[in-house]
Design an enzyme around this catalytic site. Structure first.
Site, mmCIF file in Angstrom:
data_model
loop_
_atom_site.group_PDB
_atom_site.id
_atom_site.type_symbol
_atom_site.label_atom_id
_atom_site.label_comp_id
_atom_site.label_asym_id
_atom_site.label_seq_id
_atom_site.Cartn_x
_atom_site.Cartn_y
_atom_site.Cartn_z
ATOM 1 N N CYS A 106 0.727 -0.842 -0.211
ATOM 2 C CA CYS A 106 -0.363 -0.111 -0.184
ATOM 3 C C CYS A 106 1.036 1.401 -0.048
ATOM 4 C CB CYS A 106 -0.988 0.021 0.840
ATOM 5 S SG CYS A 106 -2.334 -1.419 1.106
ATOM 6 N N THR A 138 -17.085 9.914 0.212
ATOM 7 C CA THR A 138 -16.350 10.280 1.694
ATOM 8 C C THR A 138 -14.494 9.616 1.391
ATOM 9 O OG1 THR A 138 -17.754 9.191 2.845
ATOM 10 C CG2 THR A 138 -18.214 11.135 2.792
ATOM 11 N N SER A 139 -14.519 9.572 0.228
ATOM 12 C CA SER A 139 -13.369 8.420 0.011
ATOM 13 C C SER A 139 -13.388 7.406 0.898
ATOM 14 C CB SER A 139 -12.488 8.967 0.397
ATOM 15 O OG SER A 139 -11.614 10.401 0.183
ATOM 16 N N ASP A 150 -13.897 3.428 1.842
ATOM 17 C CA ASP A 150 -13.155 2.078 1.329
ATOM 18 C C ASP A 150 -14.504 1.383 0.583
ATOM 19 O OD1 ASP A 150 -11.771 1.720 3.651
ATOM 20 O OD2 ASP A 150 -13.108 2.034 4.780
ATOM 21 N N ASP A 164 -8.432 -3.050 -5.388
ATOM 22 C CA ASP A 164 -7.459 -3.076 -4.193
ATOM 23 C C ASP A 164 -5.786 -4.047 -5.348
ATOM 24 O OD1 ASP A 164 -5.539 -2.396 -2.997
ATOM 25 O OD2 ASP A 164 -6.959 -1.121 -1.599
ATOM 26 N N GLY A 214 -10.701 -12.712 -13.886
ATOM 27 C CA GLY A 214 -10.283 -11.733 -14.033
ATOM 28 C C GLY A 214 -9.536 -10.942 -15.428
ATOM 29 N N HIS A 215 -8.354 -10.259 -15.272
ATOM 30 C CA HIS A 215 -8.206 -10.140 -16.416
ATOM 31 C C HIS A 215 -6.390 -9.693 -15.829
ATOM 32 C CE1 HIS A 215 -7.860 -7.841 -20.492
ATOM 33 N NE2 HIS A 215 -6.613 -6.899 -19.033
ATOM 34 N N SER A 216 -5.317 -9.533 -17.197
ATOM 35 C CA SER A 216 -4.061 -9.770 -17.174
ATOM 36 C C SER A 216 -3.130 -8.711 -18.184
ATOM 37 C CB SER A 216 -3.358 -11.602 -17.214
ATOM 38 O OG SER A 216 -4.045 -11.814 -18.375
#
Length: 347
Positions: A15, A46-47, A49, A66, A137-139
Protein backbone atom coordinates in the site's frame (compact mmCIF):
# COMPACT_ATOMS: atom_id res chain seq x y z
CA UNK A 1 10.97 -20.55 -7.77
CA UNK A 2 13.06 -17.72 -9.22
CA UNK A 3 16.31 -16.04 -8.23
CA UNK A 4 14.79 -12.68 -9.12
CA UNK A 5 13.70 -10.71 -6.05
CA UNK A 6 10.19 -9.46 -6.73
CA UNK A 7 10.76 -6.28 -4.73
CA UNK A 8 13.62 -5.27 -7.04
CA UNK A 9 11.25 -5.16 -10.02
CA UNK A 10 9.10 -2.33 -8.70
CA UNK A 11 9.63 1.21 -7.48
CA UNK A 12 7.39 0.68 -4.45
CA UNK A 13 5.56 -2.08 -2.65
CA UNK A 14 2.26 -2.87 -0.99
CA UNK A 15 0.00 0.00 0.00
CA UNK A 16 3.05 2.26 -0.05
CA UNK A 17 2.43 2.39 -3.81
CA UNK A 18 -0.71 4.46 -3.31
CA UNK A 19 -0.78 7.96 -4.73
CA UNK A 20 -0.35 10.55 -1.96
CA UNK A 21 -3.67 11.76 -0.49
CA UNK A 22 -3.23 15.38 -1.57
CA UNK A 23 -2.34 14.42 -5.13
CA UNK A 24 -5.25 11.98 -5.33
CA UNK A 25 -7.64 14.69 -4.14
CA UNK A 26 -6.48 16.94 -6.99
CA UNK A 27 -6.92 14.14 -9.51
CA UNK A 28 -10.48 13.42 -8.39
CA UNK A 29 -11.52 17.05 -7.95
CA UNK A 30 -13.49 17.23 -11.21
CA UNK A 31 -15.01 13.76 -11.01
CA UNK A 32 -18.80 14.19 -11.10
CA UNK A 33 -20.78 13.02 -8.08
CA UNK A 34 -23.27 10.22 -8.62
CA UNK A 35 -26.35 12.16 -7.51
CA UNK A 36 -28.62 10.83 -10.34
CA UNK A 37 -28.30 7.27 -8.94
CA UNK A 38 -30.46 7.03 -5.79
CA UNK A 39 -29.59 3.37 -5.20
CA UNK A 40 -25.88 4.16 -5.02
CA UNK A 41 -25.59 4.26 -1.23
CA UNK A 42 -21.83 4.91 -1.14
CA UNK A 43 -19.83 6.50 -3.95
CA UNK A 44 -16.76 8.72 -4.11
CA UNK A 45 -18.04 11.53 -1.90
CA UNK A 46 -16.21 10.62 1.33
CA UNK A 47 -13.23 8.55 0.13
CA UNK A 48 -14.84 5.43 1.58
CA UNK A 49 -13.44 1.92 1.21
CA UNK A 50 -15.87 0.57 -1.39
CA UNK A 51 -18.90 1.46 -3.47
CA UNK A 52 -22.26 0.17 -2.24
CA UNK A 53 -25.29 -0.21 -4.51
CA UNK A 54 -28.75 -1.18 -3.23
CA UNK A 55 -30.26 -4.15 -5.07
CA UNK A 56 -33.47 -4.39 -3.06
CA UNK A 57 -34.78 -3.74 0.44
CA UNK A 58 -32.62 -6.48 1.93
CA UNK A 59 -29.46 -6.59 -0.18
CA UNK A 60 -26.80 -4.17 -1.37
CA UNK A 61 -23.72 -5.09 -3.36
CA UNK A 62 -20.29 -3.94 -2.16
CA UNK A 63 -17.76 -3.41 -4.96
CA UNK A 64 -14.07 -2.54 -4.67
CA UNK A 65 -10.71 -3.13 -6.30
CA UNK A 66 -7.24 -3.07 -4.81
CA UNK A 67 -3.89 -4.05 -6.26
CA UNK A 68 -0.23 -3.20 -5.79
CA UNK A 69 3.37 -4.17 -6.40
CA UNK A 70 5.32 -6.69 -4.28
CA UNK A 71 6.04 -5.93 -0.64
CA UNK A 72 7.85 -9.29 -0.18
CA UNK A 73 9.95 -11.47 -2.46
CA UNK A 74 8.11 -14.74 -1.84
CA UNK A 75 5.65 -15.00 -4.73
CA UNK A 76 3.04 -17.06 -2.88
CA UNK A 77 3.07 -14.75 0.13
CA UNK A 78 2.81 -11.67 -2.11
CA UNK A 79 -0.37 -13.15 -3.55
CA UNK A 80 -1.74 -13.84 -0.08
CA UNK A 81 -1.04 -10.32 1.18
CA UNK A 82 -2.55 -8.64 -1.88
CA UNK A 83 -5.73 -10.72 -1.74
CA UNK A 84 -6.17 -10.21 2.01
CA UNK A 85 -5.77 -6.47 1.53
CA UNK A 86 -8.34 -6.34 -1.29
CA UNK A 87 -11.02 -8.26 0.60
CA UNK A 88 -10.56 -5.97 3.59
CA UNK A 89 -12.47 -3.17 1.86
CA UNK A 90 -15.62 -5.33 1.74
CA UNK A 91 -15.32 -6.16 5.42
CA UNK A 92 -14.73 -2.48 6.22
CA UNK A 93 -18.21 -1.69 4.89
CA UNK A 94 -19.73 -4.33 7.16
CA UNK A 95 -20.15 -6.70 4.21
CA UNK A 96 -19.31 -10.28 3.40
CA UNK A 97 -17.42 -11.15 0.18
CA UNK A 98 -19.14 -13.34 -2.41
CA UNK A 99 -16.60 -13.51 -5.26
CA UNK A 100 -13.43 -11.96 -6.63
CA UNK A 101 -11.75 -11.27 -9.95
CA UNK A 102 -7.98 -11.25 -10.31
CA UNK A 103 -6.09 -8.15 -11.51
CA UNK A 104 -2.71 -9.23 -12.91
CA UNK A 105 0.13 -7.28 -14.50
CA UNK A 106 3.45 -9.09 -14.92
CA UNK A 107 6.78 -8.48 -16.70
CA UNK A 108 6.51 -11.72 -18.64
CA UNK A 109 10.02 -11.33 -20.05
CA UNK A 110 11.53 -11.27 -16.54
CA UNK A 111 9.47 -13.67 -14.45
CA UNK A 112 9.10 -17.40 -15.08
CA UNK A 113 5.59 -18.78 -15.40
CA UNK A 114 6.05 -20.69 -12.13
CA UNK A 115 6.51 -17.43 -10.19
CA UNK A 116 3.28 -15.98 -11.58
CA UNK A 117 1.49 -19.24 -10.82
CA UNK A 118 2.65 -18.99 -7.21
CA UNK A 119 1.33 -15.42 -6.91
CA UNK A 120 -2.06 -16.50 -8.23
CA UNK A 121 -2.09 -19.53 -5.95
CA UNK A 122 -1.44 -17.34 -2.93
CA UNK A 123 -4.37 -15.10 -3.79
CA UNK A 124 -6.61 -18.11 -4.44
CA UNK A 125 -5.74 -19.60 -1.04
CA UNK A 126 -6.94 -16.45 0.74
CA UNK A 127 -10.16 -16.38 -1.24
CA UNK A 128 -10.72 -20.04 -0.38
CA UNK A 129 -10.24 -19.17 3.29
CA UNK A 130 -12.84 -16.41 2.88
CA UNK A 131 -15.21 -18.94 1.29
CA UNK A 132 -15.34 -17.31 -2.15
CA UNK A 133 -14.16 -18.16 -5.67
CA UNK A 134 -11.86 -16.23 -7.96
CA UNK A 135 -14.27 -16.25 -10.88
CA UNK A 136 -12.14 -14.59 -13.55
CA UNK A 137 -10.03 -11.49 -14.02
CA UNK A 138 -7.78 -9.63 -16.41
CA UNK A 139 -4.04 -9.72 -17.14
CA UNK A 140 -1.55 -7.51 -18.96
CA UNK A 141 2.16 -7.55 -19.76
CA UNK A 142 3.47 -4.88 -17.38
CA UNK A 143 6.99 -3.52 -16.69
CA UNK A 144 6.40 -4.02 -12.95
CA UNK A 145 4.63 -6.92 -11.21
CA UNK A 146 1.12 -6.02 -10.05
CA UNK A 147 -1.46 -8.23 -8.38
CA UNK A 148 -4.76 -7.69 -6.60
CA UNK A 149 -8.47 -8.32 -6.78
CA UNK A 150 -11.79 -6.88 -7.71
CA UNK A 151 -13.86 -7.92 -4.70
CA UNK A 152 -17.65 -8.10 -4.56
CA UNK A 153 -19.72 -8.60 -1.44
CA UNK A 154 -23.19 -8.30 0.04
CA UNK A 155 -24.51 -6.25 2.95
CA UNK A 156 -27.96 -5.29 4.21
CA UNK A 157 -28.64 -1.69 3.12
CA UNK A 158 -29.37 -0.73 6.75
CA UNK A 159 -26.12 -2.29 8.00
CA UNK A 160 -23.64 -0.47 5.74
CA UNK A 161 -20.80 0.98 7.80
CA UNK A 162 -19.71 4.19 6.12
CA UNK A 163 -16.73 6.27 7.18
CA UNK A 164 -18.80 9.45 7.66
CA UNK A 165 -21.37 8.41 10.28
CA UNK A 166 -19.26 8.73 13.42
CA UNK A 167 -20.74 10.59 16.39
CA UNK A 168 -19.44 12.96 19.06
CA UNK A 169 -17.99 10.93 21.93
CA UNK A 170 -17.44 7.74 19.92
CA UNK A 171 -14.58 5.50 21.04
CA UNK A 172 -11.94 4.71 18.40
CA UNK A 173 -10.85 1.06 18.31
CA UNK A 174 -8.03 -0.26 16.09
CA UNK A 175 -8.02 -3.94 15.16
CA UNK A 176 -4.42 -4.55 14.04
CA UNK A 177 -1.08 -3.17 15.24
CA UNK A 178 0.82 -0.55 13.21
CA UNK A 179 4.25 -0.80 11.63
CA UNK A 180 3.94 -2.78 8.38
CA UNK A 181 5.61 -0.03 6.36
CA UNK A 182 8.52 0.24 8.80
CA UNK A 183 9.07 -3.52 8.73
CA UNK A 184 8.87 -3.58 4.93
CA UNK A 185 11.50 -0.83 4.75
CA UNK A 186 13.81 -2.87 6.98
CA UNK A 187 13.11 -6.00 4.93
CA UNK A 188 14.03 -4.27 1.69
CA UNK A 189 17.40 -3.32 3.22
CA UNK A 190 17.98 -6.83 4.55
CA UNK A 191 17.65 -5.73 8.18
CA UNK A 192 14.45 -7.51 9.24
CA UNK A 193 15.08 -10.67 11.25
CA UNK A 194 13.08 -13.89 10.93
CA UNK A 195 10.89 -13.10 13.92
CA UNK A 196 10.01 -9.68 12.51
CA UNK A 197 9.20 -11.20 9.12
CA UNK A 198 6.90 -13.77 10.73
CA UNK A 199 5.02 -11.01 12.53
CA UNK A 200 4.72 -9.00 9.33
CA UNK A 201 3.28 -12.00 7.49
CA UNK A 202 0.95 -12.88 10.36
CA UNK A 203 -0.72 -9.48 10.35
CA UNK A 204 -0.79 -8.79 6.61
CA UNK A 205 -2.41 -12.14 5.80
CA UNK A 206 -5.07 -12.08 8.54
CA UNK A 207 -8.48 -11.49 7.00
CA UNK A 208 -10.53 -8.68 8.53
CA UNK A 209 -13.57 -10.96 8.43
CA UNK A 210 -14.64 -9.65 11.84
CA UNK A 211 -15.97 -6.66 9.87
CA UNK A 212 -19.09 -8.60 8.87
CA UNK A 213 -19.91 -9.23 12.54
CA UNK A 214 -19.12 -5.63 13.49
CA UNK A 215 -21.53 -4.53 10.78
CA UNK A 216 -24.38 -6.11 12.73
CA UNK A 217 -23.81 -3.88 15.76
CA UNK A 218 -25.92 -0.74 15.99
CA UNK A 219 -23.34 0.80 18.33
CA UNK A 220 -20.77 0.75 15.52
CA UNK A 221 -21.36 4.08 13.80
CA UNK A 222 -18.45 4.21 11.32
CA UNK A 223 -15.71 1.92 10.10
CA UNK A 224 -12.76 1.94 7.71
CA UNK A 225 -9.54 0.02 7.27
CA UNK A 226 -6.10 1.53 7.81
CA UNK A 227 -4.01 1.08 4.67
CA UNK A 228 -1.77 3.24 2.50
CA UNK A 229 -2.56 6.65 4.01
CA UNK A 230 -1.56 5.51 7.49
CA UNK A 231 -3.57 5.71 10.70
CA UNK A 232 -3.79 9.50 10.65
CA UNK A 233 -4.83 9.65 7.00
CA UNK A 234 -7.74 7.24 7.37
CA UNK A 235 -8.74 8.70 10.74
CA UNK A 236 -8.90 12.14 9.16
CA UNK A 237 -11.23 10.77 6.48
CA UNK A 238 -13.61 9.78 9.29
CA UNK A 239 -13.18 13.21 10.88
CA UNK A 240 -13.83 15.16 7.69
CA UNK A 241 -16.80 13.05 6.65
CA UNK A 242 -18.39 13.15 10.10
CA UNK A 243 -17.52 16.77 10.90
CA UNK A 244 -15.66 15.80 14.08
CA UNK A 245 -12.23 16.05 15.63
CA UNK A 246 -10.24 13.19 17.16
CA UNK A 247 -8.05 12.75 20.23
CA UNK A 248 -5.54 9.88 20.08
CA UNK A 249 -2.94 8.72 22.61
CA UNK A 250 0.24 7.39 21.01
CA UNK A 251 0.91 5.28 24.11
CA UNK A 252 -2.35 3.39 23.44
CA UNK A 253 -1.46 2.43 19.87
CA UNK A 254 -0.73 -1.26 19.24
CA UNK A 255 2.57 -1.71 17.38
CA UNK A 256 4.01 -4.73 15.60
CA UNK A 257 6.91 -6.26 17.49
CA UNK A 258 10.06 -4.26 16.86
CA UNK A 259 8.39 -1.56 14.74
CA UNK A 260 9.06 1.16 17.32
CA UNK A 261 12.75 0.28 17.59
CA UNK A 262 13.17 0.11 13.81
CA UNK A 263 11.40 3.45 13.48
CA UNK A 264 13.77 4.97 16.05
CA UNK A 265 16.64 3.67 13.94
CA UNK A 266 15.33 5.60 10.94
CA UNK A 267 13.54 2.91 8.95
CA UNK A 268 10.58 4.42 7.12
CA UNK A 269 8.95 4.46 3.70
CA UNK A 270 8.81 7.39 1.33
CA UNK A 271 5.03 7.09 1.52
CA UNK A 272 5.09 8.06 5.21
CA UNK A 273 6.67 11.39 4.26
CA UNK A 274 4.23 11.91 1.37
CA UNK A 275 1.34 11.17 3.70
CA UNK A 276 2.48 13.75 6.25
CA UNK A 277 3.00 16.34 3.54
CA UNK A 278 -0.59 15.73 2.43
CA UNK A 279 -2.41 16.08 5.75
CA UNK A 280 0.07 17.25 8.39
CA UNK A 281 -1.66 20.64 8.60
CA UNK A 282 -4.71 18.84 10.03
CA UNK A 283 -2.75 17.24 12.88
CA UNK A 284 -1.82 18.75 16.24
CA UNK A 285 0.94 17.06 18.24
CA UNK A 286 0.87 17.58 21.98
CA UNK A 287 3.63 16.77 24.50
CA UNK A 288 6.34 17.00 21.84
CA UNK A 289 6.08 13.71 19.96
CA UNK A 290 9.26 12.64 18.19
CA UNK A 291 9.85 12.37 14.46
CA UNK A 292 9.89 8.56 14.60
CA UNK A 293 6.47 8.61 16.26
CA UNK A 294 5.11 10.91 13.59
CA UNK A 295 6.34 8.54 10.89
CA UNK A 296 4.64 5.59 12.56
CA UNK A 297 1.37 7.51 12.66
CA UNK A 298 1.72 8.10 8.90
CA UNK A 299 3.18 4.66 8.17
CA UNK A 300 1.41 3.02 5.18
CA UNK A 301 -0.26 -0.17 6.35
CA UNK A 302 -0.52 -2.95 3.82
CA UNK A 303 -3.55 -5.06 4.75
CA UNK A 304 -3.93 -3.08 7.97
CA UNK A 305 -6.58 -3.26 10.64
CA UNK A 306 -10.15 -2.05 10.89
CA UNK A 307 -10.66 1.31 12.58
CA UNK A 308 -14.02 1.44 14.35
CA UNK A 309 -15.92 4.42 15.77
CA UNK A 310 -18.50 3.18 18.24
CA UNK A 311 -20.72 4.32 21.07
CA UNK A 312 -18.87 4.01 24.41
CA UNK A 313 -21.61 1.64 25.59
CA UNK A 314 -20.68 -0.77 22.80
CA UNK A 315 -16.89 -0.57 23.08
CA UNK A 316 -16.56 -3.72 25.21
CA UNK A 317 -18.65 -5.71 22.71
CA UNK A 318 -16.52 -4.45 19.81
CA UNK A 319 -13.34 -5.47 21.61
CA UNK A 320 -14.87 -8.84 22.49
CA UNK A 321 -15.64 -9.49 18.82
CA UNK A 322 -12.12 -8.53 17.77
CA UNK A 323 -10.56 -10.77 20.39
CA UNK A 324 -12.88 -13.68 19.58
CA UNK A 325 -11.62 -13.45 15.97
CA UNK A 326 -7.99 -13.64 17.18
CA UNK A 327 -7.25 -9.93 16.88
CA UNK A 328 -5.45 -9.94 20.21
CA UNK A 329 -3.83 -6.54 19.62
CA UNK A 330 -7.16 -4.71 19.21
CA UNK A 331 -7.57 -1.83 21.62
CA UNK A 332 -9.16 1.57 22.15
CA UNK A 333 -6.84 4.34 20.96
CA UNK A 334 -8.88 7.52 21.45
CA UNK A 335 -12.19 9.32 21.01
CA UNK A 336 -14.02 11.56 18.60
CA UNK A 337 -15.25 14.97 19.70
CA UNK A 338 -17.28 17.90 18.44
CA UNK A 339 -15.27 20.68 16.84
CA UNK A 340 -12.88 21.27 13.99
CA UNK A 341 -11.97 18.16 11.99
CA UNK A 342 -8.42 17.93 13.34
CA UNK A 343 -6.57 15.00 14.88
CA UNK A 344 -4.86 15.77 18.19
CA UNK A 345 -2.20 13.28 19.25
CA UNK A 346 -0.66 13.17 22.69
CA UNK A 347 2.16 11.04 23.96
Amino acid sequence: MSEIRLTTLSHGGGCGCKIAPAVLTQMLAKLPLAAPFPDLLVGTETSDDAAVYRLNAHQAIVATTDFFMPIVDDAYEFGRIAATNALSDVYAMGGKPILALAVVGMPVDKLPVETVQAILAGGASVCAAAGIPIAGGHSIDSPEPIYGLVALGLVHPDKVKRNDRAQDGDVLILGKPLGVGVLSAALKKGQLDAAGYRLMMEHTTRLNSVGAALGELDDVHAMTDVTGFGLLGHLLEICRGSGLGADVAFSDLPLIGIAAELSRQGYATGAATRNWDSYGAEVVFEDGLSDWQRKLLCDPQTSGGLLVACDPAGADEVLRLFHSHDFDSARAIGRLRAGEALARVRA
